[in-house]
Design a protein around this motif. Sequence first.
Motif: not given
Length: 194
Positions: A158-162, A86-90, A135-136, A63-73
């Motif tokens: 970017l994922l590692v930085l994020l 995208c990064i800020e949403a994650l 996104v890239l 559910s937490a992961a889906l929340n992040a995906q919704d923020r990105v969308a």
Amino acid sequence: MPAIVDHESRRAHVARIAADIIARTGLEALTMRQIAAEAGFSTAIVTHYFANKQELMLHTYRSAALNAQDRVAAALSEAPGDLLACIEALLPCDEPSRQDWKVYLAFWRLAALDPDFAAEQASQAIKARAILRRVLLARAESGLPLPRQDVDQLAQHLLVLLIGTAVLAVFDPATWSREALRDYFIRELGAMGG
């Protein structure tokens, strides 16, 4: 006539309560009894939706992961190539996303010990990397500059930085505020040529 219960809504409600407890007091404090008390349900109702704590934790993590995906969308709805949005949403830039990150951190501890949770964590990392890659590619297709790197390698970088900055922001939100996170990624993306 018996009341009609929306089972998915009820499961989501229980998962939100579990996330609140985890964010507030940690995974050790999470019990079916406490969730039932905070939800105003009996323990039997909670166990009707989740057979055990492990199943509940897995659902809460997803559910937490889906929340992040919704923020990105939502962030990308008008500009699919907006990498910074995208990064800020994650990232944990506000209380709901910070709570999601606290759930992730609790889950990661389990993932280090349990193969089922480890597989779920690996799956979610692949999904996050795929979002960044998408996104890239959207950025490149719209004519925006793309850093001079392989897209797959850049998405991984970017994922590692994020993840690293998100963990810092959870533990030190005063230093890693929304503005500080934004400034950091503006500098990083600029240094990558993007």
